[in-house]
Design an enzyme around this catalytic site. Structure first.
Site, mmCIF file in Angstrom:
data_model
loop_
_atom_site.group_PDB
_atom_site.id
_atom_site.type_symbol
_atom_site.label_atom_id
_atom_site.label_comp_id
_atom_site.label_asym_id
_atom_site.label_seq_id
_atom_site.Cartn_x
_atom_site.Cartn_y
_atom_site.Cartn_z
ATOM 1 N N GLU A 51 -22.915 -12.038 2.483
ATOM 2 C CA GLU A 51 -22.004 -13.055 1.962
ATOM 3 C C GLU A 51 -22.805 -14.153 1.260
ATOM 4 O O GLU A 51 -23.810 -14.632 1.806
ATOM 5 C CB GLU A 51 -21.171 -13.677 3.088
ATOM 6 C CG GLU A 51 -20.057 -14.545 2.537
ATOM 7 C CD GLU A 51 -19.190 -15.152 3.646
ATOM 8 O OE1 GLU A 51 -17.999 -15.362 3.425
ATOM 9 O OE2 GLU A 51 -19.730 -15.432 4.731
ATOM 10 N N GLU A 90 -19.707 -12.694 9.948
ATOM 11 C CA GLU A 90 -18.602 -11.930 10.516
ATOM 12 C C GLU A 90 -18.504 -10.491 10.045
ATOM 13 O O GLU A 90 -17.394 -9.953 9.930
ATOM 14 C CB GLU A 90 -17.276 -12.644 10.202
ATOM 15 C CG GLU A 90 -16.885 -12.702 8.733
ATOM 16 C CD GLU A 90 -17.349 -13.927 7.979
ATOM 17 O OE1 GLU A 90 -16.797 -14.218 6.915
ATOM 18 O OE2 GLU A 90 -18.284 -14.603 8.478
ATOM 19 N N GLU A 115 -16.464 -16.343 14.811
ATOM 20 C CA GLU A 115 -16.753 -15.080 14.126
ATOM 21 C C GLU A 115 -15.778 -13.976 14.512
ATOM 22 O O GLU A 115 -15.420 -13.137 13.676
ATOM 23 C CB GLU A 115 -18.193 -14.646 14.426
ATOM 24 C CG GLU A 115 -19.253 -15.654 14.032
ATOM 25 C CD GLU A 115 -19.136 -16.124 12.593
ATOM 26 O OE1 GLU A 115 -18.800 -15.309 11.709
ATOM 27 O OE2 GLU A 115 -19.388 -17.315 12.337
#
Length: 868
Positions: free
Chosen positions: A142, A279, A313
């Site tokens: 990410e 996550e 998360e």
């Protein structure tokens, strides 16, 4: 990605192209088959990839994302034929073009790509993580770094399934998003091949690949296997994280009405990991410091942090993984949701931690950020990686969560939950927009959640409500809140605000109305004062007319509940900052908390004391301020000496720190020196709540011997809680030669790459070391900035740290420096830093005389805090 580690998380970017970097429409990925073979010794990997795609129209070219990848070959199979393709690269756009020699027909096609890549040391993409014993290959994708591990359609809406195979050294294992389904020897004598089950449809940024000798402890909840994994020496330190995950899993399954959507859940602690946590679907990765706990050295603060991060998360497994935002402009649908959700299971599991009050404190903190002219709306346009990276801030996390809590309270928690469940069901394994969400809440509740949320999501800033109490009701008006008093009254913005006032009387309940215009009156008969923000759930500041304010502040401790006390203290602070109140008013309110023993309420005041001590106290009134701190906090410290409740003990530790740092209380400083020697001799023998504070206090006038002892301890441990404790202590030495040595550690390799920027930032945040630290940063900029492209915090942290000055000349100096040395993805951070400096300079000019007068009147005689 997790919201906090050292304050706000910012994902930096690494390509600053001015043009949009969006992929062209027309190609939809459906399935990836990935085989990766990492070479840990050479820090390289090879990849063999098949991507099944669907073309919506004929084309000779397929464009996908790729960065730092070397293509060996590429073929395209379509309608029964296979052709070799040419590959052209566009590094600025981080894209690769697969060009076929003839037109690829609309419909299904298959790409087969063979390539190589590097296991970088930059904490992004597919990268190396190291311990003193060995190397690991791990991932952090990410927002835009999956393209560094495999050529891909690296945009959140382009979801697909993944079949992942990892070829690893014989003695190693691997972890990915789904369960391991096959482990076969070879190729060769020294490798084995691990194949994982097919994933559900995922965005590329949620894929996880981890290779090494990770060891795990096993658990489960509701029949779902859960593991906590770490390097072999720290495996058992994941027990509390596993226990947290088991409780939270059951809570979320029940709350969402949707069973956990993936086949298993692994929590993996990684030695080098810059974010707090990530996550990845079914394989959440963590910094060691927010997952692993050694009970001998961990405090209740560490336990609270681990539980909250695990909850955050795990919430993402539904908010972000099951349902993903359509594009990064709605990042808040991931991060704001997870921040809002994280406190719910923790509050039910550990009510003594007062999560509800911490939420109100979080709203106060976010309102301070949102009062800046250089804030942004929750939904912010972002096209390039740099623009996307700037979205990972306190607005996406804190403001979005606060607005969600406000709307939840207004429509009622049960109807809000119904809307959340409907939203998740409607968009499972797909993507969603802000409108999808607020329409779901509106339909479920039959209340105008869409009007409320759109007004808070699409425009920047927050309301400042003006409230007066008449005989038959309240008169309420709104304007935009600014931290720059010159801007107050300059905006014509209007929000649709759910205002929920409560009469200050026993057992009274807040009743809500919508303020949708510049101002209005509402009937609410009461013969007692009315507090406009019942339970502190509103996302707004409140300014009361003087007589009503006087009544409310008199009942701060007796009439308002704890959440409302935190809210009112935040309002008083904000109004003092813009000159609507004198700092004497704020300090008068703080002095009323003599009987308060709730830690979240006190922390609101302690944060104010920190700021005043740092920014507003002059050499002339320093001694009087120290007496005030001792008089205010000494009784609390003494009374809680024998506290058995962990939160009360933690409050005593918070007070101990301020008595030492801001109060320079002689007795506390002596206690700190004694406790420091104990903590250095045997870290497990010192109370974890006090050990870190004692080290910091002792460092203030610490000598070479203490400095060398702390450095030796830092270099001699891999425990991240202890390392953090030692690094914070080093930031508090004041002798210039020791400060210089301490900062040198930040560029020497003694501080891990993941920690170095925030470590140096700590010296900028300490008023005693700030000028020397700023000179060091400027002088050593080439060394310091060389790894910024590898950092989630990096330059943005130092840009924010430079915003801690409090005079206009410093603002000019900071601005001039960063104009010559621009930092990737930190443009807004720089504007905010300059605004903070100028705002602070104005505040100091405005309030310092008031502070000096108040201290002369109220300073009194210093009281030794350890007096029996």
């Amino acid at each position: 990605m997790m919201k906090k580690i050292f304050g706000v998380l910012l994902t930096l970017t690494f390509s600053i192209a001015l043009q949009s970097q969006r992929l062209p429409a027309g190609v939809v990925p459906e399935r990836y088959q990935l085989t990766l073979t990492p070479n840990l010794q050479d820090a390289t990997f090879s990849g063999d990839e098949i991507i099944d795609v669907r073309l919506t129209k004929p084309s000779t070219m397929i464009t996908l994302n790729s960065a730092e990848i070397k293509f060996t070959s590429a073929t395209v199979e379509s309608h029964g034929g296979t052709v070799a393709a040419k590959v052209t690269l566009d590094p600025d756009r981080e894209q690769a073009n697969i060009i076929a020699p003839k037109t690829i027909a609309a419909g299904p096609a298959r790409l087969h790509i063979v390539y190589t890549g590097i296991l970088n040391n930059q904490l992004r993409g597919f990268y190396l993580s190291e311990t003193p014993k060995r190397r690991y290959a791990v991932t952090q994708f990410e927002a835009t770094d999956a393209r560094r591990a495999f050529p891909s359609f690296d945009e959140p809406a382009l979801k697909a399934t993944f079949d992942i195979t990892l070829v690893v050294d014989k003695g190693d294992t691997a972890i990915s998003n789904e369960k391991l389904v096959a482990d076969t020897p070879g190729p060769g004598d020294n490798k084995h091949t691990l194949k994982f089950a097919t994933t559900k449809k995922l965005s590329t940024y949620l894929v996880a690949l981890l290779v090494g000798d990770f060891q795990c402890i096993d658990g489960s909840a509701d029949g779902i296997p859960i593991r906590a994994c770490a390097t072999p020496d720290k495996k058992d330190q994941g027990k509390f994280a596993l226990e947290s995950a088991e409780y939270i899993m059951h809570y979320y399954n029940d709350y969402f009405g949707i069973r956990y959507p993936f086949g298993k859940l692994d929590l993996i602690a990684i030695p080098d990991f810059e974010a707090g946590a990530m996550e990845n679907a079914g394989a959440i990765t963590y910094r060691e410091s927010v997952m692993l706990l050694d009970p001998k050295v961990a405090s209740v603060n560490n336990y609270e942090e681990v539980a909250s991060v695990v909850a955050h998360e795990m919430a993402h497994q539904w908010f972000g993984d099951l349902v993903t935002m359509q594009w990064w402009d709605n990042l808040w649908l991931n991060e704001g949701f997870a921040t809002w959700m994280e406190s719910k299971p923790v509050a039910q599991w550990k009510p003594e931690w007062h999560q509800d009050l911490q939420e109100v404190s979080g709203t106060n903190e976010t309102l301070n950020l949102d009062a800046l002219k250089n804030t942004r709306p929750i939904r912010q346009k972002a096209e390039t990686p740099a623009e996307i990276s700037e979205l990972f801030d306190g607005i996406a996390y804190g403001k979005a969560a606060s607005v969600l809590r406000m709307v939840e309270s207004y429509v009622t928690p049960e109807l809000f939950r119904k809307g959340v469940q409907n939203y998740l069901r409607a968009h499972s394994y797909a993507n969603a927009t802000a409108e999808n969400f607020w329409n779901a809440i509106t339909q479920a509740s039959s209340k105008p959640a869409d009007k409320i949320m759109s007004s808070f999501v699409v425009q920047p800033g927050a309301p400042l409500l003006h409230v007066s109490q008449e005989t038959n009701g309240l008169s309420v008006s709104q304007e935009r809140l600014f931290s720059d008093r010159q801007l107050l009254g300059s905006s014509q913005q209007v929000w649709t605000v759910p205002v929920c006032p409560r009469a200050v009387a026993a057992d009274s309940i807040a009743s809500c109305f919508l303020l949708a215009s510049r101002g209005q009156e509402t009937k609410m008969s009461a013969n007692v004062p009315i507090f406009a923000n019942g339970q502190g759930r509103g996302y707004y500041r409140t300014e009361y007319e003087p007589s009503l304010r006087a009544q409310l502040t008199k009942q701060l401790e007796t009439g308002l509940n704890p959440a409302e006390r935190i809210s009112l203290l935040g309002d008083e602070w904000a109004l003092m900052r813009v000159g609507r109140l004198s700092i004497s008013n704020y300090l008068d309110s703080a002095e009323q908390l003599k009987g308060e023993r709730l830690r979240p309420v006190w922390n609101e005041v302690l944060t104010g004391i920190d700021y005043i001590n740092d920014k507003l106290v002059t050499d002339t009134d320093r001694e009087q301020f120290r007496k005030f701190v001792s008089n205010l906090l000494g009784p609390v410290y003494r009374e809680l000496a024998n506290a058995s409740d962990l939160e009360e003990k933690a409050l005593r530790a918070d007070v101990f720190l301020r008595l030492g740092i801001a109060g320079h209380d002689p007795q506390v400083m002596a206690e700190a020196r004694q406790l420091t020697q104990k903590a250095l001799q045997d870290p497990g023998s010192a109370d974890p709540l006090f050990a870190g504070a004692a080290l910091a206090i002792a460092a203030i006038d610490g000598d070479d011997a203490l400095f060398n002892s702390i450095v030796a301890k830092l270099k001699g441990t891999t425990d991240q809680i202890l390392r953090g404790r030692y690094m914070r202590a080093l930031q508090h030495f004041e002798k210039p030669e020791l400060v210089e040595k301490a900062m040198e550690l930040g560029v020497s390799g003694a501080i891990r790459n993941q920690d170095a920027p925030m470590y140096l930032d700590g010296f900028l945040r300490n008023p005693a070391t700030r000028p020397q630290a700023w000179a060091f940063v400027r002088k050593r900029w080439n060394e310091i900035s060389k790894d910024f492209n590898a950092s989630l915090f990096g330059g943005s942290a130092l840009v924010a740290g430079a915003g801690q000055f409090c005079d206009a000349d410093a603002a000019s100096d900071v601005n001039a420096f960063f104009k010559v040395h621009p930092v990737p993805a930190a443009e807004r951070a720089l504007r905010q830093s300059l605004e903070r400096i100028n705002s602070c300079a104005d505040l100091k000019k405005m309030q310092s005389p008031n502070l000096q007068s108040w201290l002369i009147e109220h300073g009194g005689t210093q009281t030794a805090s350890s007096e029996k």
